[in-house]
Design a protein around this motif. Structure first.
Motif, PDB file in Angstrom:
ATOM      1  N   SER A  73       0.831  -1.195   0.000  1.00 26.35           N
ATOM      2  CA  SER A  73       0.000   0.000   0.000  1.00 26.35           C
ATOM      3  C   SER A  73       0.868   1.248   0.000  1.00 26.35           C
ATOM      4  O   SER A  73       0.600   2.222  -0.717  1.00 26.35           O
ATOM      5  CB  SER A  73      -0.925  -0.004   1.218  1.00 26.35           C
ATOM      6  OG  SER A  73      -1.684   1.186   1.272  1.00 26.35           O
ATOM      7  N   SER A 110       2.492   1.742  -3.415  1.00 20.81           N
ATOM      8  CA  SER A 110       1.489   2.176  -4.383  1.00 20.81           C
ATOM      9  C   SER A 110       1.189   3.664  -4.213  1.00 20.81           C
ATOM     10  O   SER A 110       1.091   4.406  -5.202  1.00 20.81           O
ATOM     11  CB  SER A 110       0.200   1.354  -4.213  1.00 20.81           C
ATOM     12  OG  SER A 110       0.434  -0.016  -4.495  1.00 20.81           O
ATOM     13  N   PHE A 132      -4.193  -0.143  -5.686  1.00 17.10           N
ATOM     14  CA  PHE A 132      -4.425  -0.773  -4.383  1.00 17.10           C
ATOM     15  C   PHE A 132      -5.624  -0.110  -3.744  1.00 17.10           C
ATOM     16  O   PHE A 132      -5.644   1.113  -3.595  1.00 17.10           O
ATOM     17  CB  PHE A 132      -3.176  -0.591  -3.502  1.00 17.10           C
ATOM     18  CG  PHE A 132      -3.150  -1.447  -2.273  1.00 17.10           C
ATOM     19  CD1 PHE A 132      -2.644  -2.731  -2.313  1.00 17.10           C
ATOM     20  CD2 PHE A 132      -3.597  -0.954  -1.060  1.00 17.10           C
ATOM     21  CE1 PHE A 132      -2.592  -3.516  -1.166  1.00 17.10           C
ATOM     22  CE2 PHE A 132      -3.557  -1.724   0.091  1.00 17.10           C
ATOM     23  CZ  PHE A 132      -3.047  -3.009   0.032  1.00 17.10           C
ATOM     24  N   TRP A 144      -6.252  -5.942  -4.675  1.00 17.34           N
ATOM     25  CA  TRP A 144      -4.877  -5.979  -4.188  1.00 17.34           C
ATOM     26  C   TRP A 144      -3.910  -5.401  -5.208  1.00 17.34           C
ATOM     27  O   TRP A 144      -3.172  -4.486  -4.932  1.00 17.34           O
ATOM     28  CB  TRP A 144      -4.484  -7.415  -3.822  1.00 17.34           C
ATOM     29  CG  TRP A 144      -3.093  -7.478  -3.253  1.00 17.34           C
ATOM     30  CD1 TRP A 144      -1.922  -7.606  -3.932  1.00 17.34           C
ATOM     31  CD2 TRP A 144      -2.727  -7.372  -1.872  1.00 17.34           C
ATOM     32  NE1 TRP A 144      -0.851  -7.595  -3.076  1.00 17.34           N
ATOM     33  CE2 TRP A 144      -1.313  -7.456  -1.800  1.00 17.34           C
ATOM     34  CE3 TRP A 144      -3.456  -7.228  -0.688  1.00 17.34           C
ATOM     35  CZ2 TRP A 144      -0.624  -7.389  -0.580  1.00 17.34           C
ATOM     36  CZ3 TRP A 144      -2.765  -7.173   0.505  1.00 17.34           C
ATOM     37  CH2 TRP A 144      -1.378  -7.248   0.558  1.00 17.34           C
ATOM     38  N   HIS A 145      -3.861  -5.968  -6.391  1.00 14.49           N
ATOM     39  CA  HIS A 145      -2.943  -5.495  -7.439  1.00 14.49           C
ATOM     40  C   HIS A 145      -3.819  -5.217  -8.658  1.00 14.49           C
ATOM     41  O   HIS A 145      -3.924  -6.015  -9.577  1.00 14.49           O
ATOM     42  CB  HIS A 145      -1.901  -6.566  -7.733  1.00 14.49           C
ATOM     43  CG  HIS A 145      -0.675  -6.050  -8.423  1.00 14.49           C
ATOM     44  ND1 HIS A 145      -0.723  -5.058  -9.376  1.00 14.49           N
ATOM     45  CD2 HIS A 145       0.630  -6.381  -8.302  1.00 14.49           C
ATOM     46  CE1 HIS A 145       0.508  -4.818  -9.816  1.00 14.49           C
ATOM     47  NE2 HIS A 145       1.347  -5.606  -9.174  1.00 14.49           N
TER      48      HIS A 145
END
Length: 298
Positions: free
Chosen positions: A245, A248, A266, A282-283
């Protein structure tokens, strides 16, 4: 070079920002070239030996993409796409799995095969998937690129090179080509620095401080006590969360300082109510890549 290192924060980032906006006052293409060179330097700081590999990959895909565009609507374009994807995946497979297969083959065949000792190049998955997406878009008539400098910048753009996101040609190239992108705006710098600071805090203050508790479990996982087992598992869970996180957020914030907007990668995956929703949160750009270029294509 990590985003939370002093070398990056006190050296690379301010020099790159100053050079970028000073050159943009004279020529936009100079600023783009400066940012591309800075991104290559950022990559080479980790290991200079892999810069030629990155440049070779960029040159190969740029040429193949141009040939695909020239052969648009013909079977040749499809053959070129298959060839380009095969070369990209072959390169990725070699660096990621050659030693794995040699080790397992030696064990199965009881043969004296030694691993090659291959070091995985930084960000190879991200720049490989990014360029596969470009070739597929070129085959579909959605991407045409004639400016090599901008293409180098598209692939090597340093905010996304460590942990993503995976970029699409159609969402980045218009920004790199627009003169407004290169104008220094207080709003961009304020928003970008705030997002970057939040991401940096997640990484340094939370993820890195949870690491020792996770490491205590994995250092001796055979017979952990009740508290070490649960503490280590929970620490590792949140360490992973705040690490990714944080990176990102830092990527989005850094890019915003340069006037470029990156896609969200994210989105609070621990709030998910199902495994599929967790994967989508998540991705996010990897999920988008697999959906657009694998699932839908098949």
């Amino acid at each position: 070079m990590l985003f939370n290192s002093y070398t990056f924060l006190l050296g690379f980032l301010p020099v790159t920002l100053i050079g970028y906006f000073v050159l943009a006052r004279f020529q936009v293409k100079w600023a783009a070239a400066w940012l591309a060179l800075a991104s290559l330097w950022f990559y080479g700081y980790w290991d200079l030996h892999y810069v030629p590999l990155l440049l070779a990959s960029i040159t190969f895909n740029f040429i193949v993409g141009g040939r695909i565009n020239a052969a648009a609507g013909t079977p040749t374009a499809t053959r070129l796409l298959v060839f380009g994807v095969a070369v990209n995946l072959g390169l990725l497979a070699y660096f990621k799995y050659a030693d794995f297969f040699l080790t397992n083959l030696a064990a199965l065949a009881d043969a004296p095969l030694e691993p090659l000792g291959i070091i995985l190049p930084l960000g190879i998955s991200f720049f490989t998937f990014t360029q596969i997406a470009y070739l597929a878009d070129a085959r579909a008539g959605k991407a045409r690129e004639y400016n090599f400098t901008n293409y180098v910048l598209f692939v090597t753009y340093f905010p996304h090179l460590i942990a993503g996101p995976i970029l699409h040609h159609r969402e980045m190239m218009p920004q790199f080509a627009a003169p407004d992108t290169y104008r220094l705006r207080a709003s961009n710098f304020a928003v970008g620095s705030m997002i970057f600071t939040i991401g940096l805090a997640k990484k340094v203050l939370i993820a890195d401080n949870l690491a020792p508790y996770a490491n205590e479990l994995f250092a001796d996982p055979t017979q952990p006590s009740f508290f070490i087992a649960w503490g280590g598992v929970l620490a590792y869970t949140f360490q992973l969360y705040f690490d990714f996180s944080g990176y990102s957020d830092m990527a989005i914030g850094l890019s915003r300082m340069f006037g470029v907007q990156l896609p969200l990668n994210f989105n609070s995956p621990y709030k998910s109510t199902s495994i599929s929703e967790f994967w989508r949160r998540w991705h996010m750009t990897l999920s988008r890549f697999l959906r657009d270029y694998l699932y839908i294509a098949l």
